[in-house]
Design a protein around this motif. Structure first.
Motif, short mmCIF file in Angstrom:
data_model
loop_
_atom_site.label_atom_id
_atom_site.label_comp_id
_atom_site.label_asym_id
_atom_site.label_seq_id
_atom_site.Cartn_x
_atom_site.Cartn_y
_atom_site.Cartn_z
N VAL A 229 0.76 -1.15 -0.03
CA VAL A 229 0.09 0.09 -0.14
C VAL A 229 0.80 1.21 0.09
CG1 VAL A 229 -1.90 -1.17 1.09
CG2 VAL A 229 -0.25 -0.02 2.66
N VAL A 230 1.92 1.26 0.67
CA VAL A 230 2.72 2.37 0.63
C VAL A 230 3.46 2.81 -0.32
CG1 VAL A 230 4.85 3.49 1.93
CG2 VAL A 230 3.09 2.15 3.49
N ALA A 231 4.13 1.62 -1.31
CA ALA A 231 4.74 1.64 -2.25
C ALA A 231 3.71 2.11 -3.34
CB ALA A 231 5.25 0.28 -2.98
N ARG A 309 -1.32 -0.35 14.57
CA ARG A 309 -0.31 -0.78 13.22
C ARG A 309 -1.02 -0.43 11.98
NH1 ARG A 309 4.45 -3.71 14.73
NH2 ARG A 309 4.46 -4.60 12.42
N GLN A 310 -2.19 -1.04 12.00
CA GLN A 310 -3.01 -0.73 10.60
C GLN A 310 -3.20 0.66 10.36
OE1 GLN A 310 -3.84 -3.01 7.93
NE2 GLN A 310 -4.00 -1.07 7.01
N ARG A 311 -3.39 1.51 11.53
CA ARG A 311 -3.56 3.19 11.46
C ARG A 311 -2.30 3.74 11.04
NH1 ARG A 311 -6.40 7.04 10.10
NH2 ARG A 311 -5.87 9.02 11.31
N CYS A 312 -1.19 3.04 11.56
CA CYS A 312 0.27 3.74 11.13
C CYS A 312 0.26 3.75 9.67
CB CYS A 312 1.39 2.87 11.74
SG CYS A 312 1.40 3.28 13.72
N TYR A 313 0.04 2.49 8.83
CA TYR A 313 0.21 2.48 7.47
C TYR A 313 -0.75 3.30 6.71
CZ TYR A 313 3.24 -1.72 7.90
OH TYR A 313 4.34 -2.27 8.00
N ASN A 314 -2.04 3.41 7.17
CA ASN A 314 -3.00 4.48 6.61
C ASN A 314 -2.33 5.75 6.59
OD1 ASN A 314 -4.57 2.23 6.07
ND2 ASN A 314 -5.87 2.60 8.02
#
Length: 324
Positions: A229-231, A309-314
């Motif tokens: 998702v980040v890439a 942790r999921q919120r961090c990626y978002n």
């Protein structure tokens, strides 16, 4: 412009001749036109419950006249370069930007009360076409010099983000300068025709930026990503700028990003927290030089450690969209 002024006169006349009711002289619309002819001046009447309100109303009325004229001239145009490539120009609507605080040269020439000791004021705002035209022509030429220098500097750079930054700055300056040119066109069309811009037009600069961006390719990878998702967020942001972004392949530039997620535990008694860090510099694959640095960090909390942790990626993806 003549049609707009005529319509404005009709509007004022239809509201009654009381504008001159409080004056003892022969003041009239005919006298205004005689004193401030439309080929040399732009003028507008205003009214209000106080002198300052009437003056503001008159200035705003004058700006509305200019705004209508400018809006009438805004048409999408086509620009083609010597290789036959073309690109439609941006449709520039500056009507809402035409505020009298930003227009140089507007003066209040007449003010009066309809009757003494009443809260019924009138004012006449006037703009000298020649003086204002000279002012905006000079501003346009100053911006032209700046834009030309930026484009020339970019041409001496290799294909790089540094060159793209210069062209992007030139495009922003050309977009700002469009305001000066639009006002000049509305105020003094003859002077506008004789004002030459060496960079051509906003469309020409935007096309240069688009062509340069499309010649830059970047490979993107992110360690410790979550389902890519980040890439994907980085690639989308690059793509929105016209830059070719790929997951794998030989490219002049690359981003080898790295995410670190650290669990901070339950800090406030209700939520679990995680800290995040993303390092994603743009590196020249030939020289190893860092072209652009990008680093963000923060902390997010949710009802469980996994949700935190999921919120961090978002949050990382959101900040890439806003800041990268």
């Amino acid at each position: 412009m003549k049609k707009i002024l005529t319509g404005f006169l009709i509007l004022l006349l239809s509201s009654g001749f009381i504008f001159a009711g409080g004056r003892k002289d022969s003041f009239s619309f005919e006298n205004i036109e005689e004193k401030y002819p439309s080929d040399k001046f732009v003028w507008a009447m205003g009214q209000g419950s106080s002198l300052s309100n009437a003056e503001s109303s008159a200035k705003m009325g004058l700006c509305q006249i200019l705004g209508e004229s400018i809006s009438g001239q805004q048409n999408s145009s086509q620009y083609s370069d010597s290789n036959g490539q073309s690109d439609s120009s941006l449709s520039v609507n500056v009507k809402e930007a035409v505020l009298f605080e930003h227009i140089s040269g507007i003066q209040i020439k007449e003010t009066w009360q309809i009757e003494k000791n009443t809260s019924d004021w009138r004012a006449l705002a006037v703009l000298d076409r020649k003086e204002a035209g000279n002012y905006y022509a000079r501003l346009a030429k100053e911006q032209d010099d700046k834009i030309r220098n930026l484009l020339m500097e970019a041409e001496f750079k290799d294909i790089s983000f540094e060159a793209l930054d210069l062209v992007n700055e030139a495009a922003h300056a050309a977009r700002d300068n469009q305001y000066n040119l639009d006002l000049l066109h509305a105020i003094n069309p003859a002077m506008y025709k004789s004002t030459y811009m060496s960079y051509g037009s906003l469309s020409a600069v935007e096309l240069k930026k688009k062509k340069l961006a499309s010649s830059i390719s970047v490979s993107v990878s992110v360690a410790n990503d979550y389902n890519g998702v980040v890439a994907g967020a980085i690639m989308n942001k690059l793509g929105a700028s016209g830059i070719a972004a790929v997951v794998k392949g030989e490219t002049l530039f690359q981003i080898q990003g790295k995410i670190i997620i650290e669990d901070a535990g339950k800090l406030d008694g209700n939520n679990w927290f995680s800290r995040y860090t993303l390092e994603a510099p743009v590196v020249n694959t030939k020289s190893g030089k860092i072209e652009k640095s990008f680093s963000i960090s923060g902390r997010e909390g949710r009802q469980s450690q996994e949700l935190a942790r999921q919120r961090c990626y978002n949050k990382i993806c959101q900040r890439i969209q806003e800041e990268f």
